[in-house]
Design an enzyme around this catalytic site. Structure first.
Site, mmCIF file in Angstrom:
data_model
loop_
_atom_site.group_PDB
_atom_site.id
_atom_site.type_symbol
_atom_site.label_atom_id
_atom_site.label_comp_id
_atom_site.label_asym_id
_atom_site.label_seq_id
_atom_site.Cartn_x
_atom_site.Cartn_y
_atom_site.Cartn_z
ATOM 1 N N HIS A 178 -44.087 -37.062 -13.260
ATOM 2 C CA HIS A 178 -42.739 -37.619 -13.410
ATOM 3 C C HIS A 178 -42.052 -36.810 -14.501
ATOM 4 C CE1 HIS A 178 -39.513 -40.586 -13.382
ATOM 5 N NE2 HIS A 178 -39.436 -40.289 -14.679
ATOM 6 N N CYS A 179 -40.923 -36.195 -14.175
ATOM 7 C CA CYS A 179 -40.223 -35.341 -15.144
ATOM 8 C C CYS A 179 -39.068 -36.114 -15.772
ATOM 9 C CB CYS A 179 -39.703 -34.082 -14.441
ATOM 10 S SG CYS A 179 -38.811 -33.002 -15.573
ATOM 11 N N VAL A 180 -39.150 -36.334 -17.079
ATOM 12 C CA VAL A 180 -38.064 -37.092 -17.752
ATOM 13 C C VAL A 180 -36.782 -36.261 -17.818
ATOM 14 C CG1 VAL A 180 -39.543 -38.597 -19.152
ATOM 15 C CG2 VAL A 180 -38.930 -36.345 -20.039
ATOM 16 N N ASN A 183 -35.263 -36.923 -14.588
ATOM 17 C CA ASN A 183 -35.330 -38.354 -14.293
ATOM 18 C C ASN A 183 -35.763 -38.637 -12.860
ATOM 19 O OD1 ASN A 183 -35.137 -41.058 -14.943
ATOM 20 N ND2 ASN A 183 -32.945 -41.189 -14.511
ATOM 21 N N ASN A 184 -36.766 -37.919 -12.410
ATOM 22 C CA ASN A 184 -37.257 -38.116 -11.042
ATOM 23 C C ASN A 184 -38.717 -37.667 -10.983
ATOM 24 O OD1 ASN A 184 -37.249 -38.729 -8.345
ATOM 25 N ND2 ASN A 184 -35.903 -37.043 -7.714
#
Ligand SMILES: [Zn+2]
Ligand SMILES: [Zn+2]
Length: 341
Positions: A178-180, A183-184
């Site tokens: 999950h890549c902050v 945001n996805n």
């Protein structure tokens, strides 16, 4: 004031950046470093403040929010404002090639397009409708991915290589991480966009670094600064050396030198991460699989190839189909599913 303000901003931002990298990293030693730091802070900071920090960290790192996207855009905006406001104009006066100066803008444009695509694209959410189809895409290795496993939260059968994302609260097919920053989740259907986004971000940072450094070097050469002498604290004349030159440029162009320091560090960090992401892409492994299977590769994730004695077993990744096949799976996921039907 200008210099002092920038210097304080720098001092504040650098440790925050390092801590964020450690938190977001999957490397155990870096996590240990953060854990050790947290233990130290827990002795100094009052308990109510600790709870507030914990809540804040939970909100920023474990819930879907746009904080990192806003921070990302602010940092990108600040770098490009400085580039346009000072460096671009000075470089034009020094007759730098326009193609060279426009390259960072082109990379920014492509980067923002792929940033948007990574953000809006469904990473591969497992639903009731596509559950059966996705179950057939990858073989179960019966070690890391077991057949007939159900996600207790989604109550769906988990396809091989999928994982439940606790931030997005959904199971994602070929889950990477999950890549902050976007945001996805990064999964089967947006890993290709993510890799182009990461490549162009690295290239943009490197191109701004190259232009800024070339400007400062050109300035030092044209002004013959390195041929000058200066009087030191003891009153003796000294020939200008590299330390004096850096200090001089630092005090004359503080914003440019600060920005150069920032984009230089960023280029190295992003370059390192890009190499890691490309290594995973060409070997057809996800970050999730690398993290879970790194401890004892042969015993767990990778199957032995051939009936050799355990000592001489050669391990191979059961999901790998050669470099081009692996890249095709990432950049043309639809074609890959058609082939596997
Ligand atoms: Zn789930
Ligand atoms: Zn997610």
């Amino acid at each position: 004031m200008d210099f002092l303000f920038l210097f304080l901003c720098y001092l504040a931002l650098m440790p925050i950046g390092v801590v964020m990298i450690c938190i977001c990293s999957k490397t155990r030693s870096l996590k240990g470093l953060v854990w050790g730091g947290a233990q130290l802070f827990s002795c100094i900071i009052p308990e109510c403040l600790q709870r507030a920090i914990q809540r804040l960290l939970h909100y920023f790192l474990h819930t879907r929010n746009h904080a990192f996207i806003i921070l990302h855009l602010i940092l990108q905006g600040m770098v490009y404002t400085e580039y346009t406001w000072e460096i671009f104009g000075y470089c034009r006066e020094l007759e730098f090639s326009l193609y060279y100066l426009l390259l960072p803008y082109l990379l920014l444009f492509v980067n923002l397009c792929f940033f948007a695509l990574t953000y809006v694209t469904n990473p591969g959410t497992v639903t009731k409708a596509n559950e059966l189809l996705l179950l057939q895409v990858y073989e179960f290795d019966e070690v890391m991915f077991l057949k007939n496993t159900r996600c207790p939260t989604c109550d769906l059968r988990k396809p091989a290589r999928s994982k439940h994302c606790s931030v997005c609260n959904r199971c994602v097919h070929r889950f990477d991480h999950h890549c902050v920053w976007v945001n996805n989740c990064i999964g089967a259907w947006n890993t290709g966009y993510f890799l182009i986004y990461l490549s162009t971000l690295t290239a943009a940072a490197a191109s701004v670094t190259a232009v800024s450094a070339a400007f400062l070097v050109q300035l030092a050469i044209l002004s013959d600064l390195y041929l000058e002498t200066y009087i030191d604290d003891l009153g003796h004349p000294q020939v200008v050396d590299i330390t004096f030159l850096v200090q001089y440029l630092f005090l004359t162009f503080p914003r440019i030198v600060f920005m150069l320091g920032f984009v230089l560090i960023l280029s190295f960090l992003l370059g390192g991460y890009l190499c890691f992401a490309l290594y995973l892409a060409i070997t057809n492994r996800t970050t999730n699989e690398w993290y879970r299977g790194d401890q004892a590769q042969c015993q767990h994730y990778l199957r032995p190839a051939g009936p050799l004695s355990p000592k001489h077993r050669v391990c191979r990744n059961i999901y790998s189909h050669g470099v081009w096949g692996n890249l095709g799976e990432i950049f043309l996921p639809a074609a890959h599913y058609e082939k596997n039907k």
